[in-house]
Design a protein around this motif. Structure first.
Motif, mmCIF file in Angstrom:
data_model
loop_
_atom_site.group_PDB
_atom_site.id
_atom_site.type_symbol
_atom_site.label_atom_id
_atom_site.label_comp_id
_atom_site.label_asym_id
_atom_site.label_seq_id
_atom_site.Cartn_x
_atom_site.Cartn_y
_atom_site.Cartn_z
ATOM 1 N N THR A 155 0.847 -1.189 0.000
ATOM 2 C CA THR A 155 0.000 0.000 0.000
ATOM 3 C C THR A 155 0.885 1.241 0.000
ATOM 4 O O THR A 155 2.006 1.211 0.510
ATOM 5 N N ALA A 156 0.380 2.323 -0.585
ATOM 6 C CA ALA A 156 1.134 3.581 -0.601
ATOM 7 C C ALA A 156 1.013 4.267 0.757
ATOM 8 O O ALA A 156 0.010 4.114 1.462
ATOM 9 N N ILE A 157 2.055 5.008 1.138
ATOM 10 C CA ILE A 157 2.003 5.857 2.342
ATOM 11 C C ILE A 157 1.901 7.294 1.858
ATOM 12 O O ILE A 157 2.741 7.748 1.081
ATOM 13 N N SER A 158 0.879 8.011 2.300
ATOM 14 C CA SER A 158 0.763 9.411 1.864
ATOM 15 C C SER A 158 1.761 10.270 2.636
ATOM 16 O O SER A 158 2.216 9.892 3.720
ATOM 17 N N SER A 159 2.074 11.426 2.082
ATOM 18 C CA SER A 159 3.111 12.288 2.678
ATOM 19 C C SER A 159 2.640 12.977 3.952
ATOM 20 O O SER A 159 3.430 13.609 4.645
ATOM 21 N N THR A 160 1.339 12.863 4.276
ATOM 22 C CA THR A 160 0.832 13.493 5.503
ATOM 23 C C THR A 160 0.350 12.468 6.528
ATOM 24 O O THR A 160 -0.045 12.842 7.632
ATOM 25 N N GLU A 161 0.382 11.182 6.180
ATOM 26 C CA GLU A 161 -0.157 10.126 7.044
ATOM 27 C C GLU A 161 0.706 9.954 8.295
ATOM 28 O O GLU A 161 1.932 10.003 8.221
ATOM 29 N N ASN A 162 0.063 9.745 9.449
ATOM 30 C CA ASN A 162 0.849 9.456 10.651
ATOM 31 C C ASN A 162 0.781 7.968 10.988
ATOM 32 O O ASN A 162 0.068 7.197 10.344
ATOM 33 N N ALA A 163 1.538 7.572 12.006
ATOM 34 C CA ALA A 163 1.644 6.139 12.345
ATOM 35 C C ALA A 163 0.299 5.549 12.760
ATOM 36 O O ALA A 163 -0.005 4.401 12.441
ATOM 37 N N GLY A 164 -0.509 6.337 13.463
ATOM 38 C CA GLY A 164 -1.819 5.838 13.891
ATOM 39 C C GLY A 164 -2.725 5.536 12.713
ATOM 40 O O GLY A 164 -3.408 4.507 12.668
ATOM 41 N N GLU A 165 -2.722 6.428 11.740
ATOM 42 C CA GLU A 165 -3.554 6.233 10.544
ATOM 43 C C GLU A 165 -3.067 5.043 9.721
ATOM 44 O O GLU A 165 -3.871 4.222 9.256
ATOM 45 N N LEU A 166 -1.755 4.940 9.568
ATOM 46 C CA LEU A 166 -1.197 3.809 8.812
ATOM 47 C C LEU A 166 -1.440 2.488 9.546
ATOM 48 O O LEU A 166 -1.748 1.469 8.917
ATOM 49 N N HIS A 167 -1.330 2.503 10.875
ATOM 50 C CA HIS A 167 -1.627 1.320 11.707
ATOM 51 C C HIS A 167 -3.015 0.776 11.376
ATOM 52 O O HIS A 167 -3.210 -0.414 11.129
ATOM 53 N N ASP A 168 -4.014 1.676 11.340
ATOM 54 C CA ASP A 168 -5.395 1.238 11.113
ATOM 55 C C ASP A 168 -5.576 0.688 9.697
ATOM 56 O O ASP A 168 -6.286 -0.301 9.499
ATOM 57 N N ARG A 169 -4.923 1.300 8.729
ATOM 58 C CA ARG A 169 -5.034 0.795 7.355
ATOM 59 C C ARG A 169 -4.356 -0.555 7.202
ATOM 60 O O ARG A 169 -4.876 -1.462 6.553
ATOM 61 N N LEU A 170 -3.175 -0.700 7.826
ATOM 62 C CA LEU A 170 -2.457 -1.980 7.714
ATOM 63 C C LEU A 170 -3.188 -3.100 8.457
ATOM 64 O O LEU A 170 -3.126 -4.257 8.056
#
Length: 315
Positions: A155-170
């Motif tokens: 999955t792509a990581i957006s340039s503004t995404e934080n760890a909490g947001e990425l955690h939920d997506r992953l």
């Protein structure tokens, strides 16, 4: 096709999402293994892991060993008669445990292996400025996150995404990949890929106070990535010095401002609504932060009741 009897091992919230999906897909979970209760907070009350809370709510058989090689635990684990173990964010298993079930033990890891083996893959992918990450399932072996890979999804990581947001997506992507992995194992249709070793492999080191501290001599982009890669937990931090006072401050949200200036690195520039810290190639605009003993607040709220002199510095 052999019916799966699963023992699930995990501890944090990330693991709960996966366990819940396994159960909702009608797989039989014969036991759950999670960390022992730990004292937490000011009152040092015993705190249950997120996985334990879930297991209790759903009346699942629960084991909380402190020693994974202890005879009594191994006997209990054996008695569950599982043919597969699924591990998500737990701890390193001794060989006697991961070799126990007939169909093996697989792990879901929140990175595209072999990169970011280790304790904090979600955080380090953002801290290092990666533009993509993902999840991988693999059969456990005797080292950390090195086993033969089963499935992965990117999955792509957006340039503004934080760890909490990425955690939920992953976690959501991980649910899908775990179910596909279970289906392959159930149908005896698994093919694995051996992980390649290379000097370029990046590691997801355990987070500690030292590697969470902001170094204002670094570039604006590196500092910005550190802040979002550690937000909301465990959070990036720095010292703020103002006249005779010094505070250890957590920074949760920031904005990158690329701009040339003549300020000394670490200088704090404030208006009634804005707080910026000068770095060598621009500014880090602080959007939310937390002073000791206070709750996290938006910078605008803090500046309502606090003023900084032109001598204020971050370090």
């Amino acid at each position: 096709m052999e019916k799966l009897r699963i023992v699930f091992m995990g501890t944090p919230e990330f693991a709960v999402g996966i366990l819940d999906t396994i159960i909702k897909n009608n797989y039989e979970v014969v036991g759950v293994i999670t960390a022992a209760d730990k004292p937490a907070g000011r009152g040092q009350k015993l705190k249950y892991s997120a996985v334990k809370e879930y297991a209790l709510e759903h009346n699942l058989t629960l084991l909380q060993p402190t020693n994974l090689k202890e005879e009594s635990f191994l006997a209990e684990l054996q008695s569950l008669n599982a043919n597969l173990q699924v591990v998500v964010a737990f701890r390193m298993l001794p060989e006697v445990v991961w070799k126990m079930p007939k169909l093996g033990t697989f792990n879901l890891h929140a990175s595209l292996l072999p990169n970011y083996r280790g304790a904090a893959p979600i955080n380090w992918a953002i801290i290092n400025g990666e533009t993509k990450t993902g999840v991988t399932t693999f059969f456990i072996d005797d080292k950390i996150d090195t086993g033969a890979m089963i499935l992965s999804k990117e999955t792509a990581i957006s340039s503004t995404e934080n760890a909490g947001e990425l955690h939920d997506r992953l976690m959501s992507i991980g649910c899908e990949v775990v179910i596909k992995t279970l289906e392959l194992i159930e149908r005896e249709n698994v093919t694995t890929t051996i992980q390649t070793e290379s000097v370029d492999i990046k590691t997801a080191y355990k987070l500690n106070k030292d590697n969470c501290k902001i170094d204002f001599s670094k570039s604006a982009e590196e500092i910005y990535n550190l802040i979002r890669g550690l937000s909301p937990y465990p959070s990036a931090w720095c010292f703020i010095k103002e006249e005779n006072e010094e505070w250890n401050v957590k920074i949760y949200q920031a904005k990158l401002v690329s701009q040339t200036h003549d300020y000394e690195v670490g200088s704090i520039i404030t208006t009634k609504k804005e707080m910026k810290i000068a770095v060598r190639d621009g500014f880090i605009e602080i959007l939310s932060l937390q002073f000791p003993g206070k709750k996290a607040m938006k910078t605008t709220e803090i500046l309502n009741g606090m003023t900084f002199s032109t001598e204020a510095k971050a370090s």
